[in-house]
Write a protein that holds these residues in place. Structure first.
Motif, short mmCIF file in Angstrom:
data_model
loop_
_atom_site.label_atom_id
_atom_site.label_comp_id
_atom_site.label_asym_id
_atom_site.label_seq_id
_atom_site.Cartn_x
_atom_site.Cartn_y
_atom_site.Cartn_z
N VAL A 208 -22.93 -52.17 60.14
CA VAL A 208 -23.25 -52.75 61.45
C VAL A 208 -22.09 -52.45 62.42
N PHE A 209 -20.90 -52.67 61.90
CA PHE A 209 -19.69 -52.39 62.70
C PHE A 209 -19.75 -50.96 63.26
N GLY A 210 -19.94 -50.01 62.36
CA GLY A 210 -19.96 -48.60 62.76
C GLY A 210 -21.06 -48.33 63.76
N GLU A 211 -22.25 -48.86 63.47
CA GLU A 211 -23.37 -48.58 64.37
C GLU A 211 -23.12 -49.16 65.76
N MET A 212 -22.64 -50.42 65.83
CA MET A 212 -22.41 -51.04 67.13
C MET A 212 -21.29 -50.33 67.90
N LEU A 213 -20.28 -49.94 67.15
CA LEU A 213 -19.16 -49.22 67.76
C LEU A 213 -19.65 -47.92 68.39
N ASN A 214 -20.40 -47.15 67.59
CA ASN A 214 -20.89 -45.87 68.09
C ASN A 214 -21.86 -46.03 69.24
N ARG A 215 -22.69 -47.07 69.14
CA ARG A 215 -23.63 -47.32 70.24
C ARG A 215 -22.85 -47.52 71.55
N ALA A 216 -21.81 -48.34 71.46
CA ALA A 216 -21.02 -48.63 72.67
C ALA A 216 -20.33 -47.37 73.17
N LEU A 217 -19.79 -46.60 72.23
CA LEU A 217 -19.05 -45.41 72.65
C LEU A 217 -19.98 -44.38 73.30
N GLU A 218 -21.20 -44.30 72.79
CA GLU A 218 -22.09 -43.26 73.28
C GLU A 218 -23.11 -43.78 74.28
N GLN A 219 -23.03 -45.09 74.58
CA GLN A 219 -24.04 -45.69 75.44
C GLN A 219 -24.10 -45.03 76.80
N LYS A 220 -25.33 -44.66 77.19
CA LYS A 220 -25.48 -44.12 78.54
C LYS A 220 -25.48 -45.30 79.50
N PRO A 221 -24.68 -45.23 80.54
CA PRO A 221 -24.62 -46.40 81.42
C PRO A 221 -25.94 -46.62 82.15
N LEU A 222 -26.40 -47.87 82.14
CA LEU A 222 -27.61 -48.23 82.89
C LEU A 222 -27.17 -48.83 84.21
N THR A 223 -28.02 -48.68 85.22
CA THR A 223 -27.69 -49.36 86.47
C THR A 223 -27.91 -50.85 86.25
N THR A 224 -27.30 -51.66 87.12
CA THR A 224 -27.46 -53.11 86.96
C THR A 224 -28.94 -53.48 87.13
N ARG A 225 -29.63 -52.74 87.99
CA ARG A 225 -31.05 -53.01 88.21
C ARG A 225 -31.85 -52.76 86.93
N GLU A 226 -31.56 -51.59 86.29
CA GLU A 226 -32.26 -51.27 85.03
C GLU A 226 -32.00 -52.34 83.97
N GLN A 227 -30.74 -52.77 83.91
CA GLN A 227 -30.41 -53.79 82.93
C GLN A 227 -31.20 -55.07 83.14
N ARG A 228 -31.32 -55.45 84.41
CA ARG A 228 -32.08 -56.67 84.70
C ARG A 228 -33.54 -56.52 84.31
N GLU A 229 -34.10 -55.31 84.58
CA GLU A 229 -35.50 -55.07 84.24
C GLU A 229 -35.72 -55.15 82.73
N ARG A 230 -34.79 -54.49 81.98
CA ARG A 230 -34.93 -54.51 80.51
C ARG A 230 -34.81 -55.94 79.98
N ARG A 231 -33.86 -56.66 80.59
CA ARG A 231 -33.63 -58.02 80.13
C ARG A 231 -34.87 -58.88 80.34
N ARG A 232 -35.50 -58.71 81.50
CA ARG A 232 -36.69 -59.49 81.81
C ARG A 232 -37.82 -59.14 80.85
N ALA A 233 -37.97 -57.81 80.61
CA ALA A 233 -39.03 -57.36 79.72
C ALA A 233 -38.82 -57.95 78.32
N LEU A 234 -37.58 -57.85 77.83
CA LEU A 234 -37.29 -58.33 76.48
C LEU A 234 -37.43 -59.85 76.39
N ALA A 235 -37.04 -60.54 77.47
CA ALA A 235 -37.13 -62.00 77.48
C ALA A 235 -38.58 -62.44 77.34
N ARG A 236 -39.47 -61.65 77.97
CA ARG A 236 -40.90 -61.99 77.86
C ARG A 236 -41.37 -61.86 76.41
#
Lengths: 471, 163
Positions: A208-236
């Motif tokens: 889990v450590f390795g996966e989360m670390l790599n995810r963060a290192l390779e994460q493509k930055p989302l705009t704040t707007r995209e993040q809010r949209e994903r958050r809303r979708a997932l919250a639903r």
């Protein structure tokens, strides 16, 4: 006349005086006239403590002439310049004599008129002289003013270039000093990453450590707007806003993904999320360190090449590099400016890179000032037989025609009362540098489009072309 | 209870990450929102208004693409809906002139210079939010643990005496 006077006045006494005798002074009350029989006198006034001679050769035979007409005070100072012999005749005696003899009166008037005429001619001469003097004075004054202006300009240039040189050295020094810590930061981030990944291999929840670390290192930055949209979708989907917020923050956008990673962790979901989040934050912090160190390294590189201390040397180099460095150092003013580069394939140019950077800096700063850091900046480069030209075009309000001619003048600035960037020296310095490179700056302006075109010969020192040997 | 929103406006992702992380102690009682431009921030404000979340604090960078942070704060000050919202400028680039305008026209409550220290940022945020909840919230008890507990309890006690 003398004889007639002698006869009528019973030989008035003759006076013999040495050179340098004061006969009368200006504003002395006069009780008669002097008739000069032999020798020379000068008539003068004292103006500002200086002796100004009005008549020397032109004094005439009769002294006290002007006092005679007014019967009052002497108009000049009168001093003998050679030993003289003269007659002094009191006004009353003179009147009497003139009344007695008509011929004497006539002669006297003739002498008087002749004297007056001579003095009047002298006056015209004096006037002409004054005019000529005034003219040459004003010529000299203009020349002095010009020299003063040139001196001031030279001084301003010197001060400015000294300032720039000092700043350049400082900047280069600081940039150099910054390289070490940046190198260390970059390497340290890499080391931490290596060690963390190695550690992940050894820990029980290492996968889990390795996966989360790599995810963060390779994460493509989302705009704040995209993040809010994903958050809303997932919250639903999850019906849990806080959980959705945590997951999207970790770059996890669906429940299945979370289940897959989290199944290897013990404890309730909340505990799993805290653990995963910690790993993800580590990776994110590392990524940010590396990215920011890279940005600083890029800035430092530009700063160093911008302020390269080549001194006065001319070297062959690519013009575009200097322009790019300058633009990069202006990045804090370019947030709201669209920069359009139309760069041609240019031959390398022989010039002083540091000096030219100052030209780009001044022209770009002017363009940004005019646009108030908002608008469109176009930089066009093009070859032009034996030369290159660089055009810097801004979308600002334009330069009024009445200002266009003055913009290269020293300290011409439209920022009234505000002393800032180069204190209005910018354009004159740019022009100075460009003409040192045997180039020229052309400007044309209309509202919404102002263009400064810098024309630079490929090799300035060879502009006086020698005929080629083959011909 | 609708959670009070802290809105951070910052266009650089790495800097935003850092601010958000420093705000994490407030996460349990506040809702933290991020925006990377003034336009984006306006959308967030609309969403908050639609969901009924009051905006307690805006932490705003100055040098943003498009509208400047100071101008955004000034515009907000003129909107009755956000007069009570605490406004903090967090920037390394605002000149004196802009800062003076922010203080005079946006009633700026605090100015944090970049680079900041976590403790400094958290102290400012804690003080401003404490002020906000005391002025606007009826039930202050939920905030005692995270915000300035002593001040909040004092406020509770004095309002109790008033009644």
């Amino acid at each position: 006349m003398i004889r007639a006077l002698d006869a009528l006045l019973v030989s008035p006494s003759r006076m013999d005086l040495p050179a340098g005798t004061m006969l009368f002074r200006m504003d002395d009350p006069m009780d008669g006239i002097y008739v000069l029989l032999d020798g020379q006198v000068k008539l003068y006034q004292e103006i500002d403590g200086k002796e100004v001679i009005f008549h020397a050769q032109t004094a005439g035979r009769i002294l006290g002439l002007l006092a005679l007409t007014r019967r009052s005070k002497a108009f000049f100072n009168c001093r003998t310049t050679t030993p003289v012999q003269l007659l002094k005749i009191g006004f009353e005696d003179l009147d009497q004599a003139l009344q007695q003899s008509e011929s004497l009166l006539e002669t006297f008037i003739t002498v008087l008129l002749r004297s007056m005429a001579r003095r009047s001619t002298r006056l015209v001469e004096l006037q002409t002289e004054v005019l000529a003097l005034n003219k040459s004075l004003s010529r000299e004054r203009d020349a002095l003013a010009r020299t003063l202006r040139e001196l001031r300009q030279a001084q301003a240039f010197l001060v400015e270039s000294e300032k720039m040189a000092t700043l350049g050295q400082l900047a280069a020094g600081v940039a150099h000093e910054l390289n070490n810590p940046i190198a260390a930061i970059n390497r340290a981030a890499d080391f931490i990453q290596e060690d963390l990944l190695a550690l992940a291999g050894e820990l029980p929840d290492g996968a889990v450590f390795g996966e989360m670390l790599n995810r963060a290192l390779e994460q493509k930055p989302l705009t704040t707007r995209e993040q809010r949209e994903r958050r809303r979708a997932l919250a639903r989907i999850l019906d849990d806003e806080a959980m959705a917020e945590h997951l999207v923050g970790m770059g996890i956008h669906d429940a299945a993904d979370f289940e897959r990673i989290a199944r290897n962790l013990p404890g309730p979901d909340e505990a799993k999320i805290v653990r995963m989040n910690r790993y993800h934050q580590l990776g994110g912090a590392l990524r940010n360190i590396s990215r920011c160190a890279e940005r600083i390294a890029g800035l430092v590189k530009s700063l160093r090449s911008y302020s390269r201390s080549d001194g006065e040397d001319e070297v062959e180099f690519d013009l575009h590099e200097g322009i790019e460095d300058t633009l990069r150092l202006f990045s804090n003013r370019l947030h709201d400016v669209t920069v359009e580069r139309q760069f041609a394939d240019l031959p390398r140019i022989k010039a002083n890179p540091g000096a030219l950077n100052q030209v780009w800096t001044n022209l770009i700063a002017n363009a940004l000032d005019a646009m108030e850091d908002r608008g469109h900046l176009t930089i066009v480069t093009a070859p032009q037989d034996g030369a290159v030209n660089v055009r810097i075009i801004d979308s600002g309000p334009g330069i009024p025609p009445e200002h266009l001619k003055k913009i290269f003048d020293l300290r011409f600035t439209t920022r009234e009362g505000r002393v800032e960037f180069g204190m209005g020296l910018g354009l004159s310095i740019a022009q100075n540098i460009v003409s040192r490179h045997s180039g020229r700056i052309e400007v044309r302006s209309e509202p919404g489009c102002t263009e400064f075109c810098v024309v630079l010969p490929l090799a300035p020192s060879e502009t006086v072309s020698t005929p080629s040997r083959s011909s | 209870m609708k959670r009070i929103v802290i809105l951070c406006v910052e266009d650089e992702a790495e800097v935003l990450d850092a601010v958000l992380r420093d705000l994490s102690p407030f996460k349990s009682v506040m809702r933290i929102e991020a925006a990377e431009s003034v336009d984006d921030a306006k959308t967030v404000l609309e969403e908050c208004a639609a969901d009924g979340h009051p905006v307690g604090l805006i932490l705003c960078d100055h040098l943003l693409p498009g509208v400047r942070g100071v101008d955004f704060l000034i515009a907000l000050q003129q909107d009755a809906h956000y007069v009570a919202t605490r406004k903090v400028l967090i920037t390394g680039q605002a000149g004196l002139e802009d800062t003076v305008r922010a203080v005079n026209e946006a009633k700026l409550h605090h100015y944090i210079a970049k680079p900041w220290k976590a403790e400094e940022l958290q102290t400012v945020v804690r003080d401003q939010l404490t002020e906000y909840v005391i002025r606007t919230q009826d039930d202050l008890i939920p905030y005692v643990g995270v915000l300035d507990g002593a001040r909040i309890l004092e406020a509770v006690a004095s309002s109790g005496r008033d009644q």
